[in-house]
Design a protein around this motif. Structure first.
Motif, mmCIF file in Angstrom:
data_model
loop_
_atom_site.group_PDB
_atom_site.id
_atom_site.type_symbol
_atom_site.label_atom_id
_atom_site.label_comp_id
_atom_site.label_asym_id
_atom_site.label_seq_id
_atom_site.Cartn_x
_atom_site.Cartn_y
_atom_site.Cartn_z
ATOM 1 N N ARG A 125 0.851 -1.183 0.000
ATOM 2 C CA ARG A 125 0.000 0.000 0.000
ATOM 3 C C ARG A 125 0.884 1.230 0.000
ATOM 4 O O ARG A 125 2.081 1.163 0.290
ATOM 5 C CB ARG A 125 -0.925 0.003 1.220
ATOM 6 N N TYR A 126 0.263 2.359 -0.330
ATOM 7 C CA TYR A 126 1.046 3.599 -0.420
ATOM 8 C C TYR A 126 0.093 4.766 -0.218
ATOM 9 O O TYR A 126 -1.022 4.770 -0.765
ATOM 10 C CB TYR A 126 1.715 3.681 -1.793
ATOM 11 N N PRO A 127 0.495 5.785 0.560
ATOM 12 C CA PRO A 127 -0.391 6.926 0.790
ATOM 13 C C PRO A 127 -0.349 7.915 -0.374
ATOM 14 O O PRO A 127 0.723 8.226 -0.908
ATOM 15 C CB PRO A 127 0.190 7.558 2.061
ATOM 16 N N VAL A 128 -1.497 8.368 -0.774
ATOM 17 C CA VAL A 128 -1.579 9.366 -1.847
ATOM 18 C C VAL A 128 -2.533 10.475 -1.400
ATOM 19 O O VAL A 128 -3.474 10.226 -0.642
ATOM 20 C CB VAL A 128 -2.084 8.740 -3.164
ATOM 21 N N PRO A 129 -2.293 11.706 -1.841
ATOM 22 C CA PRO A 129 -3.204 12.798 -1.461
ATOM 23 C C PRO A 129 -4.599 12.588 -2.055
ATOM 24 O O PRO A 129 -4.736 12.264 -3.236
ATOM 25 C CB PRO A 129 -2.525 14.035 -2.054
ATOM 26 N N GLU A 130 -5.604 12.774 -1.243
ATOM 27 C CA GLU A 130 -6.980 12.569 -1.700
ATOM 28 C C GLU A 130 -7.342 13.508 -2.842
ATOM 29 O O GLU A 130 -8.146 13.171 -3.709
ATOM 30 C CB GLU A 130 -7.934 12.775 -0.517
ATOM 31 N N ASP A 131 -6.691 14.692 -2.865
ATOM 32 C CA ASP A 131 -7.018 15.656 -3.909
ATOM 33 C C ASP A 131 -6.012 15.610 -5.073
ATOM 34 O O ASP A 131 -6.028 16.488 -5.941
ATOM 35 C CB ASP A 131 -7.072 17.070 -3.330
ATOM 36 N N ALA A 132 -5.130 14.592 -5.089
ATOM 37 C CA ALA A 132 -4.175 14.438 -6.201
ATOM 38 C C ALA A 132 -3.887 12.956 -6.390
ATOM 39 O O ALA A 132 -2.768 12.482 -6.194
ATOM 40 C CB ALA A 132 -2.891 15.211 -5.914
ATOM 41 N N LEU A 133 -4.926 12.222 -6.786
ATOM 42 C CA LEU A 133 -4.802 10.769 -6.927
ATOM 43 C C LEU A 133 -3.962 10.414 -8.159
ATOM 44 O O LEU A 133 -4.070 11.070 -9.207
ATOM 45 C CB LEU A 133 -6.177 10.128 -7.043
ATOM 46 N N PRO A 134 -3.166 9.364 -8.066
ATOM 47 C CA PRO A 134 -2.339 8.968 -9.211
ATOM 48 C C PRO A 134 -3.181 8.232 -10.249
ATOM 49 O O PRO A 134 -4.200 7.611 -9.917
ATOM 50 C CB PRO A 134 -1.316 8.021 -8.577
ATOM 51 N N PHE A 149 -0.097 1.623 -9.543
ATOM 52 C CA PHE A 149 -1.239 1.690 -8.631
ATOM 53 C C PHE A 149 -2.429 0.984 -9.269
ATOM 54 O O PHE A 149 -2.743 1.215 -10.436
ATOM 55 C CB PHE A 149 -1.583 3.136 -8.306
ATOM 56 N N GLU A 150 -3.068 0.128 -8.471
ATOM 57 C CA GLU A 150 -4.188 -0.661 -8.986
ATOM 58 C C GLU A 150 -5.536 -0.168 -8.503
ATOM 59 O O GLU A 150 -6.547 -0.350 -9.181
ATOM 60 C CB GLU A 150 -3.999 -2.130 -8.590
ATOM 61 N N SER A 151 -5.579 0.451 -7.323
ATOM 62 C CA SER A 151 -6.845 0.968 -6.806
ATOM 63 C C SER A 151 -6.575 1.935 -5.671
ATOM 64 O O SER A 151 -5.492 1.947 -5.086
ATOM 65 C CB SER A 151 -7.746 -0.180 -6.306
ATOM 66 N N VAL A 152 -7.578 2.760 -5.383
ATOM 67 C CA VAL A 152 -7.546 3.663 -4.230
ATOM 68 C C VAL A 152 -8.803 3.363 -3.428
ATOM 69 O O VAL A 152 -9.922 3.522 -3.929
ATOM 70 C CB VAL A 152 -7.531 5.142 -4.668
ATOM 71 N N ASN A 153 -8.625 2.895 -2.192
ATOM 72 C CA ASN A 153 -9.808 2.464 -1.435
ATOM 73 C C ASN A 153 -10.422 3.574 -0.593
ATOM 74 O O ASN A 153 -11.484 3.373 0.015
ATOM 75 C CB ASN A 153 -9.459 1.259 -0.545
ATOM 76 N N GLY A 154 -9.762 4.725 -0.518
ATOM 77 C CA GLY A 154 -10.344 5.840 0.215
ATOM 78 C C GLY A 154 -10.144 5.793 1.706
ATOM 79 O O GLY A 154 -10.552 6.725 2.413
#
Length: 239
Positions: A125-134, A149-154
């Motif tokens: 897993r890896y943290p990403v900014p909610e307002d700048a998703l990869p 990156f395969e998904s962002v679960n929020g």
């Protein structure tokens, strides 16, 4: 001529051995790792440092039958000059000393930190900014190497986890959320489009950015090596 030369050389070596034997009798090397026989027998726990030192002693040789190094008396002075380093390395190679060092290493805060970091990496897993998703499915560079990156679960990232393991990622005006990641394949790295220039501070603060061609080349080399090793293991398992 060759026969005469051989006899002379043999005599010279025999004389040198006698001198060395007399010198040893006058001033012996007392050590549990050394015994005197027809030559000097060095027997220690395995140590690369010991091997490296003994290889520099003239005429020293490894004897598989006795599982020891044999050093002729003619090389006594060279062995004597290297003996403190040999003996110290041998002591450090003793099983009990190795166990003490391993126990000390495991008890250190650094070891605990490394174990915790390795456990975190295995979670993929890896943290990403909610307002700048990869973008998903693309080869990107991160603070832990190239990733897809395969998904962002929020799910929100705990502040303590972000600070401890991902200090290079900034939340910006929003919050950090978890994204699942994996290492890219060699084929994906070959097809990845490189950035024209190095990422700036603002891009790296997001935690993800487009890799340069130099980064991609190194990642391709590493991925190709890993895939070859994996294929070799599979072939061995099914062979």
């Amino acid at each position: 001529m060759n026969a005469w030369s051989g006899r002379e050389w043999t005599g010279v070596l025999a004389h040198a051995d006698e001198r060395g034997r007399d010198a040893f009798a006058f001033e012996p090397l007392a050590s549990p790792y050394l015994e005197a026989a027809d030559d000097l027998v060095v027997r220690t726990p395995y140590s690369r440092a010991v091997v490296a030192e003994l290889r520099l002693v003239p005429w020293a040789r490894w004897d598989p039958a006795s599982k020891a190094w044999r050093v002729p008396f003619r090389s006594l002075e060279e062995l004597r000059s290297r003996w403190p380093a040999i003996e110290e390395a041998a002591r450090r190679a003793e099983p009990e000393e190795r166990r003490k060092r391993e126990a000390s290493r495991r008890a250190s805060p650094e070891h605990a930190d490394r174990r915790a970091e390795a456990a975190e990496r295995r979670r993929n897993r890896y943290p990403v900014p909610e307002d700048a998703l990869p973008p998903l499915g693309r080869v990107l560079m991160t603070h832990v190497g190239c990733a897809v990156f395969e998904s962002v679960n929020g799910e929100g990232v705990e502040a303590s986890v972000a600070t401890r393991f991902y200090s290079g990622v900034a939340a910006g005006s929003g919050t950090l959320v978890w994204a699942t990641r994996r290492r890219p394949t060699h084929d994906e790295l070959v097809r990845a489009r490189p950035a024209r220039e190095e990422a700036g501070p603002a891009e790296t603060a997001l935690g993800w950015w487009q890799p340069t061609i130099d980064v991609l080349r190194e990642e391709r080399r590493r991925a190709a090596s890993q895939e070859r090793r994996r294929a070799t293991r599979l072939t061995g398992a099914t062979g």
